[in-house]
Motif scaffolding. Structure first.
Motif, mmCIF file in Angstrom:
data_model
loop_
_atom_site.group_PDB
_atom_site.id
_atom_site.type_symbol
_atom_site.label_atom_id
_atom_site.label_comp_id
_atom_site.label_asym_id
_atom_site.label_seq_id
_atom_site.Cartn_x
_atom_site.Cartn_y
_atom_site.Cartn_z
ATOM 1 N N LEU A 142 0.824 -1.199 0.000
ATOM 2 C CA LEU A 142 0.000 0.000 0.000
ATOM 3 C C LEU A 142 0.865 1.258 0.000
ATOM 4 N N ASP A 143 1.913 1.265 0.808
ATOM 5 C CA ASP A 143 2.797 2.423 0.885
ATOM 6 C C ASP A 143 3.464 2.694 -0.462
ATOM 7 N N ASP A 144 3.886 1.641 -1.122
ATOM 8 C CA ASP A 144 4.505 1.795 -2.434
ATOM 9 C C ASP A 144 3.509 2.333 -3.456
ATOM 10 N N HIS A 145 2.287 1.825 -3.406
ATOM 11 C CA HIS A 145 1.279 2.282 -4.359
ATOM 12 C C HIS A 145 0.947 3.756 -4.148
ATOM 13 N N LEU A 146 0.951 4.212 -2.893
ATOM 14 C CA LEU A 146 0.544 5.581 -2.579
ATOM 15 C C LEU A 146 1.655 6.604 -2.795
ATOM 16 N N LYS A 147 2.824 6.153 -3.186
ATOM 17 C CA LYS A 147 3.906 7.092 -3.478
ATOM 18 C C LYS A 147 3.474 7.995 -4.630
ATOM 19 N N ASN A 148 3.540 9.303 -4.392
ATOM 20 C CA ASN A 148 3.149 10.306 -5.395
ATOM 21 C C ASN A 148 1.666 10.250 -5.741
ATOM 22 N N ARG A 149 0.849 9.626 -4.882
ATOM 23 C CA ARG A 149 -0.603 9.609 -5.070
ATOM 24 C C ARG A 149 -1.276 10.142 -3.815
ATOM 25 N N GLU A 150 -2.339 10.913 -4.016
ATOM 26 C CA GLU A 150 -3.114 11.383 -2.870
ATOM 27 C C GLU A 150 -4.099 10.318 -2.415
ATOM 28 N N LEU A 178 1.836 2.714 11.916
ATOM 29 C CA LEU A 178 1.595 3.453 10.678
ATOM 30 C C LEU A 178 2.767 4.358 10.322
ATOM 31 N N ALA A 179 3.435 4.887 11.339
ATOM 32 C CA ALA A 179 4.539 5.823 11.091
ATOM 33 C C ALA A 179 5.696 5.177 10.326
ATOM 34 N N ASP A 180 5.754 3.850 10.316
ATOM 35 C CA ASP A 180 6.812 3.168 9.553
ATOM 36 C C ASP A 180 6.583 3.290 8.052
ATOM 37 N N TYR A 181 5.401 3.755 7.666
ATOM 38 C CA TYR A 181 5.023 3.807 6.248
ATOM 39 C C TYR A 181 4.562 5.225 5.920
ATOM 40 N N PRO A 182 5.487 6.092 5.493
ATOM 41 C CA PRO A 182 5.176 7.520 5.349
ATOM 42 C C PRO A 182 4.088 7.842 4.328
ATOM 43 N N ASN A 183 4.032 7.116 3.226
ATOM 44 C CA ASN A 183 2.993 7.392 2.229
ATOM 45 C C ASN A 183 1.623 6.968 2.742
ATOM 46 N N LEU A 184 1.587 5.839 3.407
ATOM 47 C CA LEU A 184 0.341 5.369 4.026
ATOM 48 C C LEU A 184 -0.120 6.362 5.093
ATOM 49 N N SER A 185 0.816 6.848 5.904
ATOM 50 C CA SER A 185 0.474 7.798 6.958
ATOM 51 C C SER A 185 -0.050 9.107 6.376
ATOM 52 N N ARG A 186 0.595 9.574 5.312
ATOM 53 C CA ARG A 186 0.146 10.804 4.663
ATOM 54 C C ARG A 186 -1.275 10.640 4.114
ATOM 55 N N TRP A 187 -1.527 9.500 3.488
ATOM 56 C CA TRP A 187 -2.864 9.200 2.961
ATOM 57 C C TRP A 187 -3.894 9.165 4.081
#
Length: 215
Positions: A142-150, A178-187
């Protein structure tokens, strides 16, 4: 035309209420205790499992959060539940979420949250480890998929985002990293800024969940 969405504060009913409030759907939101002896017959007739959420329209009942989200989107003419060429992609994420990310969160939350709230027994730490391992496996994807995606889909927010995040509002109990996954956390932070998602029960008559003892 009478439309009532029966709910509780548990994860799947919360999801349905969040969809209703995000879409500003024309439904009455009513808290329900479906297993209370005085209400059992009524709700068993509406849903043989007696589980929430339940949407009732002029005597016809619809249960299961995903089906209700679809109906609410149709009700207001929203593409929140995609009804176009993107439908398969949205369903892909809903399906993957329930079998992977949501399932992992559910396993851990059940041990630290549900069981402790309702006295279902002690925490089974082997189950927690199983859930945590599944969480990390799914969170990496999920974190990889959300890179550069809102949002999950390039075209914008959809019900898939809400379904994926079903258990994240309860992570104060589950304690998943969750904090281990920055893109997931941002989402997730983006979801928490949305009207109706951070506190879908605002202004409603809805008793709080039983507190969970501190670990």
């Amino acid at each position: 035309m009478s439309k009532i969405l029966y709910f509780s504060r548990n994860p799947n009913p919360r999801l349905a209420v969040a969809v209703a409030r995000y879409l500003q759907a024309p439904v009455s939101l009513e808290f329900a205790s479906t297993f209370a002896p005085a209400h059992e017959a009524k709700f068993k007739a509406l849903n043989p499992t007696q589980l929430l959420p339940i949407l009732v329209e002029d005597g016809h009942s619809l249960w299961e959060a995903d089906a209700i989200a679809c109906r609410l989107s149709m009700m207001v003419g929203s593409n929140f539940w995609r009804m176009d060429a993107e439908t398969p992609e949205m369903i892909r994420w809903i399906s993957w979420a329930k079998a992977n990310f949501v399932w992992a969160c559910d396993i851990v939350h059940f041990e630290f949250g549900t069981k402790q709230r309702y006295g279902f027994g002690p925490v089974e730490h082997d189950k927690v480890k199983e859930g945590e391992a599944l969480f990390h496996k799914a969170a990496r994807i999920l974190d990889d998929h959300l890179k550069n995606r809102e949002w999950l889909m390039d075209s914008g927010i959809s019900y898939a985002d809400f379904r994926m995040a079903t258990f994240l509002p309860f992570n104060d109990v589950a304690g998943l990293p969750l904090a281990d996954y920055p893109n997931l956390s941002r989402w997730n932070d983006g979801l928490m800024r949305l009207p109706g998602w951070a506190d879908p029960f605002e202004g409603l008559q809805a008793p709080e969940l039983h507190p969970v003892p501190k670990r």
